[in-house]
Every structure is written in C-alpha cells, then in structure tokens.
Design a protein around this motif. Structure first.
Motif, mmCIF file in Angstrom:
data_model
loop_
_atom_site.group_PDB
_atom_site.id
_atom_site.type_symbol
_atom_site.label_atom_id
_atom_site.label_comp_id
_atom_site.label_asym_id
_atom_site.label_seq_id
_atom_site.Cartn_x
_atom_site.Cartn_y
_atom_site.Cartn_z
ATOM 1 N N GLY A 58 13.727 14.367 1.409
ATOM 2 C CA GLY A 58 12.491 14.213 0.634
ATOM 3 C C GLY A 58 12.509 13.122 -0.420
ATOM 4 O O GLY A 58 11.528 12.939 -1.137
ATOM 5 N N PHE A 59 13.613 12.376 -0.550
ATOM 6 C CA PHE A 59 13.651 11.295 -1.541
ATOM 7 C C PHE A 59 13.007 10.048 -0.951
ATOM 8 O O PHE A 59 13.020 9.846 0.265
ATOM 9 C CB PHE A 59 15.107 10.990 -1.951
ATOM 10 N N ASP A 60 12.438 9.241 -1.838
ATOM 11 C CA ASP A 60 11.800 7.985 -1.427
ATOM 12 C C ASP A 60 12.855 6.888 -1.686
ATOM 13 O O ASP A 60 13.129 6.546 -2.831
ATOM 14 C CB ASP A 60 10.550 7.825 -2.318
ATOM 15 N N VAL A 61 13.485 6.417 -0.608
ATOM 16 C CA VAL A 61 14.670 5.556 -0.771
ATOM 17 C C VAL A 61 14.424 4.130 -0.287
ATOM 18 O O VAL A 61 13.923 3.915 0.817
ATOM 19 C CB VAL A 61 15.867 6.108 0.055
ATOM 20 N N LEU A 62 14.823 3.164 -1.125
ATOM 21 C CA LEU A 62 14.869 1.764 -0.681
ATOM 22 C C LEU A 62 16.342 1.413 -0.466
ATOM 23 O O LEU A 62 17.152 1.513 -1.387
ATOM 24 C CB LEU A 62 14.260 0.829 -1.731
ATOM 25 N N LEU A 63 16.680 0.998 0.749
ATOM 26 C CA LEU A 63 18.051 0.552 1.028
ATOM 27 C C LEU A 63 18.174 -0.917 0.655
ATOM 28 O O LEU A 63 17.251 -1.693 0.918
ATOM 29 C CB LEU A 63 18.364 0.683 2.527
ATOM 30 N N THR A 64 19.318 -1.299 0.077
ATOM 31 C CA THR A 64 19.560 -2.726 -0.192
ATOM 32 C C THR A 64 21.025 -3.056 0.097
ATOM 33 O O THR A 64 21.888 -2.190 0.072
ATOM 34 C CB THR A 64 19.245 -3.128 -1.660
ATOM 35 N N ASP A 65 21.260 -4.326 0.368
ATOM 36 C CA ASP A 65 22.637 -4.818 0.604
ATOM 37 C C ASP A 65 22.554 -6.338 0.561
ATOM 38 O O ASP A 65 21.447 -6.902 0.592
ATOM 39 C CB ASP A 65 23.143 -4.349 1.985
ATOM 40 N N ILE A 66 23.730 -7.013 0.529
ATOM 41 C CA ILE A 66 23.687 -8.482 0.589
ATOM 42 C C ILE A 66 23.482 -8.965 2.022
ATOM 43 O O ILE A 66 23.216 -10.130 2.246
ATOM 44 C CB ILE A 66 24.942 -9.184 -0.007
ATOM 45 N N ARG A 67 23.708 -8.090 2.998
ATOM 46 C CA ARG A 67 23.345 -8.447 4.368
ATOM 47 C C ARG A 67 22.807 -7.195 5.052
ATOM 48 O O ARG A 67 23.135 -6.072 4.651
ATOM 49 C CB ARG A 67 24.522 -9.052 5.133
ATOM 50 N N ASP A 68 21.991 -7.418 6.062
ATOM 51 C CA ASP A 68 21.381 -6.276 6.736
ATOM 52 C C ASP A 68 22.231 -5.905 7.941
ATOM 53 O O ASP A 68 22.204 -6.592 8.960
ATOM 54 C CB ASP A 68 19.950 -6.633 7.180
ATOM 55 N N TRP A 69 23.012 -4.842 7.788
ATOM 56 C CA TRP A 69 23.767 -4.371 8.965
ATOM 57 C C TRP A 69 23.517 -2.882 9.191
ATOM 58 O O TRP A 69 24.363 -2.124 9.611
ATOM 59 C CB TRP A 69 25.238 -4.769 8.915
ATOM 60 N N ARG A 70 22.226 -2.507 8.921
ATOM 61 C CA ARG A 70 21.823 -1.130 9.193
ATOM 62 C C ARG A 70 22.023 -0.809 10.670
ATOM 63 O O ARG A 70 21.903 -1.693 11.524
ATOM 64 C CB ARG A 70 20.359 -0.936 8.822
ATOM 65 N N PHE A 71 22.278 0.462 10.932
ATOM 66 C CA PHE A 71 22.604 0.870 12.292
ATOM 67 C C PHE A 71 21.846 2.159 12.623
ATOM 68 O O PHE A 71 21.685 3.021 11.765
ATOM 69 C CB PHE A 71 24.131 1.100 12.366
ATOM 70 N N GLY A 72 21.368 2.274 13.848
ATOM 71 C CA GLY A 72 20.730 3.513 14.309
ATOM 72 C C GLY A 72 19.459 3.822 13.535
ATOM 73 O O GLY A 72 18.658 2.931 13.240
ATOM 74 N N SER A 73 19.294 5.104 13.162
ATOM 75 C CA SER A 73 18.055 5.564 12.527
ATOM 76 C C SER A 73 17.745 4.827 11.224
ATOM 77 O O SER A 73 16.571 4.700 10.844
ATOM 78 C CB SER A 73 18.133 7.057 12.224
ATOM 79 N N ALA A 74 18.772 4.340 10.526
ATOM 80 C CA ALA A 74 18.550 3.659 9.239
ATOM 81 C C ALA A 74 17.770 2.359 9.415
ATOM 82 O O ALA A 74 17.228 1.829 8.442
ATOM 83 C CB ALA A 74 19.883 3.382 8.559
ATOM 84 N N ARG A 75 17.681 1.844 10.637
ATOM 85 C CA ARG A 75 16.917 0.602 10.861
ATOM 86 C C ARG A 75 15.428 0.801 10.611
ATOM 87 O O ARG A 75 14.696 -0.159 10.438
ATOM 88 C CB ARG A 75 17.158 0.084 12.285
ATOM 89 N N ARG A 76 14.996 2.075 10.623
ATOM 90 C CA ARG A 76 13.570 2.348 10.369
ATOM 91 C C ARG A 76 13.277 2.531 8.883
ATOM 92 O O ARG A 76 12.142 2.741 8.484
ATOM 93 C CB ARG A 76 13.144 3.613 11.134
ATOM 94 N N MET A 77 14.315 2.464 8.050
ATOM 95 C CA MET A 77 14.127 2.687 6.612
ATOM 96 C C MET A 77 13.682 1.402 5.920
ATOM 97 O O MET A 77 14.036 0.308 6.362
ATOM 98 C CB MET A 77 15.469 3.088 5.986
ATOM 99 N N PRO A 78 12.964 1.513 4.772
ATOM 100 C CA PRO A 78 12.655 0.313 3.987
ATOM 101 C C PRO A 78 13.964 -0.343 3.517
ATOM 102 O O PRO A 78 14.901 0.370 3.132
ATOM 103 C CB PRO A 78 11.875 0.842 2.786
ATOM 104 N N PHE A 79 14.002 -1.678 3.581
ATOM 105 C CA PHE A 79 15.236 -2.393 3.252
ATOM 106 C C PHE A 79 14.907 -3.719 2.584
ATOM 107 O O PHE A 79 13.949 -4.397 2.974
ATOM 108 C CB PHE A 79 16.043 -2.656 4.534
ATOM 109 N N LYS A 80 15.732 -4.104 1.596
ATOM 110 C CA LYS A 80 15.621 -5.448 1.008
ATOM 111 C C LYS A 80 17.016 -6.000 0.778
ATOM 112 O O LYS A 80 17.941 -5.225 0.469
ATOM 113 C CB LYS A 80 14.893 -5.411 -0.334
ATOM 114 N N ILE A 81 17.135 -7.310 0.904
ATOM 115 C CA ILE A 81 18.395 -7.951 0.539
ATOM 116 C C ILE A 81 18.477 -7.940 -0.991
ATOM 117 O O ILE A 81 17.511 -8.322 -1.667
ATOM 118 C CB ILE A 81 18.430 -9.420 1.051
ATOM 119 N N TYR A 82 19.599 -7.488 -1.539
ATOM 120 C CA TYR A 82 19.767 -7.475 -2.997
ATOM 121 C C TYR A 82 21.246 -7.582 -3.334
ATOM 122 O O TYR A 82 22.071 -6.832 -2.807
ATOM 123 C CB TYR A 82 19.196 -6.180 -3.598
ATOM 124 N N ASP A 83 21.566 -8.538 -4.208
ATOM 125 C CA ASP A 83 22.946 -8.772 -4.615
ATOM 126 C C ASP A 83 23.110 -8.242 -6.041
ATOM 127 O O ASP A 83 22.505 -8.787 -6.974
ATOM 128 C CB ASP A 83 23.224 -10.291 -4.553
#
Ligand SMILES: C[S@@+](CC[C@H](N)C(=O)[O-])C[C@H]1O[C@@H](n2cnc3c(N)ncnc32)[C@H](O)[C@@H]1O
Length: 241
Positions: A58-83
């Motif tokens: 139930g949390f509203d989560v933004l995923l971030t990383d310096i590179r996008d290497w999401r895998f599986g179900s996480a690919r459908r999550m909101p994502f931004k590049i962030y260092d």
C-alpha cells in the motif's frame, strides 16, 4: 566503488531472494508506518524488489538508481535515475530508504549521500541498513534457475585496514552447469565500524531516530533481527533542525 557484471536474472537468484527482501521490507514497513509515511522514495533500488513489495503493502513508492536494472515485476514500477552523490530535487516524499546502498560508499561519500538525502527529505525519515563487520562468506553457493544449475565461487578475498574500518576486496565468478563463466563481481567497498558510521550521520547534519539491530547470515544471505546490539543495523535518521 561497488559494481557487478552479473546478469540481473542470475544476480536476483543469488543475492536478492524474495525471502531476503521480504524480511527487510517488514522492518521498513514498521518504521514507515510509525512515522506515518506513505509516499516514499527508494535510493539505489537495484533490481527493484523492495519497492515492489512495499507498493503491494500500500505504499506509494518511487524507485531510483544511477542506472535502470529493474527486473521482473519491478519494471512496472515508477522509476527515475537519481544519484545520491549529486543530490537535487526530484519530488516531495514523506520518507526514503535504501538497502545495500550506503555500504558501497567511502566515508566522504557517505556524508555527501546522507547530506543530500537529508536535504531532499527535509523532516522525512531516511532508513538504511549497514553491516559493520566482514563475514565469513561461503566459498561456493549453488542455485537452480529454470532447471539449470549455477555456481557462485569466491575467487579472491582481501581485507585491508583503513581509518574507521576495513576495505573489503573480492571477486565472485558465476559458472553455468557447463562450466562457462556467465558473470563476474570483481569489486571492493569500505566497511566502517559503528562509531564511524554514527560520526558520519552527525557530520551529514542528521540524527538517529531509531536503530533495529540485526545479524547477517552469510549462508542464507539475509538478516535476522536481534533484540541486542549485533553486527548490522537498520538505522532511521532525520535531518536535525
Ligand atoms: C549493492 S546494490 C543494492 C541493490 C538493492 N538495493 C538491494 O538491496 O539488493 C547497490 C545499488 O546502489 C546503486 N548505486 C551505486 N551508486 C549510487 C549512487 N551514487 N546513487 C544512487 N544509487 C547508486 C547501484 O547501481 C546498485 O543498484
């Protein structure tokens, strides 16, 4: 600086099992609920399983990383590049967290990352894990992926003393069932003791709100929560005003 050249489907099975992630997510959930946080940002999300499970809770989560290497179900999550070493504004959040991220930085980088995260989150809590010691890692580990057997072999391990801790250097080779090399993690990171990490938190202008002690199991490759002080911790910090 930590890096891996292990393909993400194999990396996920060896190092980011659902059972490891579930355990960490339950700790994150309890702290986030205690601080009334709903809208959260994950830093250094890697393959993205923590954020995925938290969003299921139930949390509203933004995923971030310096590179996008999401895998599986996480690919459908909101994502931004962030260092986190660069910092900057990418939205307003009630809280943030990072698993296995602060450990990849040296002392100056830890201060910079924590300071930047504090600036971004304002009064919001930031939760991270830290292993304060080096473990007796298994020489070899085997997993099956889609009917095939893969082996992770520790090829090299070196420990050098540095101020406030040690520099841990290692190389892990991943071989498939025919003996082909399919991935390598040849890297190093600093491991600081508790006092040094607490000092970095203070220098970054943050204060500790909560600590949940945990013991890392290098064989099962996951934490076990501990009632007493132990080799690792989930630390919740917040900017001092
Ligand atoms: C050891 S992995 C941990 C991944 C994941 N959080 C987990 O627990 O399995 C470290 C992650 O931090 C990311 N990372 C490294 N430097 C970073 C930086 N400066 N800012 C944000 N993410 C960073 C890497 O790309 C990688 O995904």
């Amino acid at each position: 600086m930590w890096r891996t050249q292990i393909p993400k489907s194999i990396y996920a099975r060896f190092f980011v099992s659902w059972s490891r992630v579930r355990r960490e997510v339950l700790v994150l959930r309890d702290i986030l609920l205690k601080f009334n946080a709903r809208k959260v940002i994950e830093f250094g999300c890697g393959i993205g399983r923590h954020g995925y499970l938290l969003s299921k809770l139930g949390f509203d989560v933004l995923l971030t990383d310096i590179r996008d290497w999401r895998f599986g179900s996480a690919r459908r999550m909101p994502f931004k590049i962030y260092d986190v070493l660069e910092g900057g504004n990418i939205g307003v959040f009630d809280a943030g967290y990072a698993m296995g991220l602060i450990i990849v930085f040296n002392y100056e980088q830890i201060i910079r990352a924590l300071h930047n995260i504090g600036e971004l989150l304002g009064k919001g809590i930031f939760i991270f894990d830290y292993n304060f010691t080096i473990y007796n890692e298994p020489r070899e580990k085997i997993v099956r992926i889609r009917g095939r057997e893969y082996r992770a072999i520790m090829m090299k391990e070196e420990i050098e003393p540095i101020e406030g801790g040690v520099l841990y250097k290692y190389r892990i080779d991943i071989l498939d069932d025919k003996g082909n090399l399919v991935g390598v993690e040849d890297t190093e990171y600093s491991v600081y003791d508790k006092e040094t990490i607490f000092k970095a938190i203070e220098e970054a202008g943050l204060k500790i709100e909560e600590i949940h002690w945990a013991k890392w199991d290098p064989i099962k490759y996951k934490y076990r929560l501990s009632k007493k002080e132990a080799d690792s911790a989930f630390i919740a910090v917040r900017k001092t005003v």
